[in-house]
Write an enzyme that holds these catalytic residues in place. Structure first.
Site: not given
Ligand code: NAD
Ligand code: DAU
Length: 350
Positions: A131-133, A156, A160
């Site tokens: 992730t970019d975080e 988190y 990562k």
């Molecule tokens: P998600 O939470 O939707 O999915 C995670 C999956 O991992 C789920 O299916 C869960 O059951 C599985 N999992 C969790 N713990 C596990 C374990 N111990 N063993 C096996 N499986 C397990 O997450 P996502 O948003 O799809 O993110 C996927 C990946 O991409 C993550 O590594 C996250 O850090 C990264 N990522 C997410 C975003 C985003 O915006 N969502 C952006 C950048 C990177």
């Molecule tokens: O940047 C990549 C990341 O983006 C991934 O690595 C994470 O897995 C993914 O969850 C996401 O993280 P964020 O914290 O940016 O996503 P989230 O949707 O939780 O929140 C987006 C923005 O909105 C953040 O600034 C927090 C704000 N927010 C979020 C929630 C859930 C609100 O204002 N209200 C809310 O209820």
């Protein structure tokens, strides 16, 4: 058939990656390893579950013995590792869970690959999805590049960042073929409604308040999830060993502007009076350690591998809203049960 292991394939991004690989590569056999936590949902893969080149394996990446047995049983040529605890707010309430899955789970996979692939490192590849975080937060200007120093702030992002360091360490120390990508915020179908966009769509649809943290001024860089999956495909097949790529949409929005746009789209789709959904916006207590701004410079990926995002945000968001309104049953199923308890604790009781 070459066997590819995708971890976390029942989650949001993982299900899009699994779908892309199963349909695009009939000569790969895709193994989807997932623990099916609250975020994992096999309904995300209903359309491809009967394909002959797809196998689901239920299992926990924290279970080292299980993981090494799995690697001993199958000669996985490549691993795409997405399994993780992914929600920042949950990491604030329960950091240890994030250490276990994101750090220990990743090291278990690296150890299993190192042992199983010994002397064949060049023909195998470990792709770590990050992730970019990990880069921390930006001020009003600048962008994250692949050389930006790590500076994570939430449990988190710290977990990562740690997993990224382990992946690079296994490359530098043992010669494992690894690639890493760091992506910005994804949006699209099958996104669990604890995250901002699907949560807001669900709440608007049900006339519940839309919780905006702080003043809504935090900025995120949004990318359509299928564009992320395409980037992963390119990087897996074309990146040089040990390389990192940033993936992002060049698409920055303050949370409040994004929510207003979403409210306008929802008013139109639900035939509501203009401005009706925006009345649901409610400013709530800010997230602890809330990063102000993320913005990804993805020029390396664009120049070296020719990737570009395919969709304008407005079009992607319309498509996303349409998907959630059409897939009401999916949305209702994932918002029942334990999610209700989480929602109460996160938004109602505090
Ligand atoms: P998600 O939470 O939707 O999915 C995670 C999956 O991992 C789920 O299916 C869960 O059951 C599985 N999992 C969790 N713990 C596990 C374990 N111990 N063993 C096996 N499986 C397990 O997450 P996502 O948003 O799809 O993110 C996927 C990946 O991409 C993550 O590594 C996250 O850090 C990264 N990522 C997410 C975003 C985003 O915006 N969502 C952006 C950048 C990177
Ligand atoms: O940047 C990549 C990341 O983006 C991934 O690595 C994470 O897995 C993914 O969850 C996401 O993280 P964020 O914290 O940016 O996503 P989230 O949707 O939780 O929140 C987006 C923005 O909105 C953040 O600034 C927090 C704000 N927010 C979020 C929630 C859930 C609100 O204002 N209200 C809310 O209820």
């Amino acid at each position: 058939m070459e066997k590819i292991l995708i971890t976390g394939g029942a989650g949001f991004i993982g299900s899009h990656v699994v779908r892309l690989f199963v349909t695009k590569y009939p000569n790969y056999h895709i193994f989807n390893l997932d623990k099916l936590t609250y975020a994992g949902n096999l309904a995300n893969l209903k359309d491809i579950e009967d394909k002959s080149n797809y196998t689901f394996v239920k299992g926990d990446i924290v279970d080292a013995a299980f993981i090494s047995d799995l690697f001993a049983k199958h000669d996985f040529i490549k691993v795409i590792h997405l399994a993780a605890e992914s929600h920042v707010d949950r990491s604030i309430s329960n950091p240890l869970e994030f250490v276990m899955t994101n750090v220990i789970g990743t090291v278990n996979l690296l150890n299993a690959a190192k042992t199983a692939w010994k002397n064949h490192y060049a023909s195998h590849r470990f792709y770590h999805v990050s992730t970019d975080e990990v880069y921390g937060t930006l001020g009003e200007t600048g962008m994250f590049t692949e050389t930006t120093a790590y500076d994570p702030h939430s449990p988190y992002s710290a977990s990562k960042a740690s997993s990224d360091h382990f992946v690079r360490a296994y490359h530098d120390t043992y010669g494992l073929d690894v690639v890493i990508s760091n992506c910005s915020n994804n949006y699209g179908s099958y996104h669990f409604p604890e995250k901002l966009i699907p949560l807001s769509i669900y709440n608007i649809k049900n006339n519940k308040s839309i919780p905006v943290y702080g003043k809504g001024e935090n900025i995120r860089d949004w990318l359509f999830v299928e564009d992320h999956a395409r980037a992963i495909d390119l990087i897996l097949h074309q990146a040089k060993t040990g390389t990192t790529y940033n993936i992002g949409g060049h698409n920055e929005w303050t949370n409040i502007d994004l929510i207003r746009l979403l409210c306008n789209i929802m008013d139109r789709k639900l035939n509501r009076e203009s401005g009706a959904s925006a009345k649901l916006i409610t400013f709530v207590k800010d997230r602890a350690g809330h990063d102000l701004r993320y913005a990804i410079d993805s020029s390396k990926l664009q120049k070296e591998l020719g990737w570009t995002p395919s969709l304008q945000f407005e079009e992607g968001l319309e498509r996303t809203v349409d998907w959630y309104l059409t897939n009401e049953e999916w949305l209702n199923n994932v918002t029942s049960g334990s999610y209700k308890t989480y929602y109460e604790e996160q938004y109602v009781k505090r």
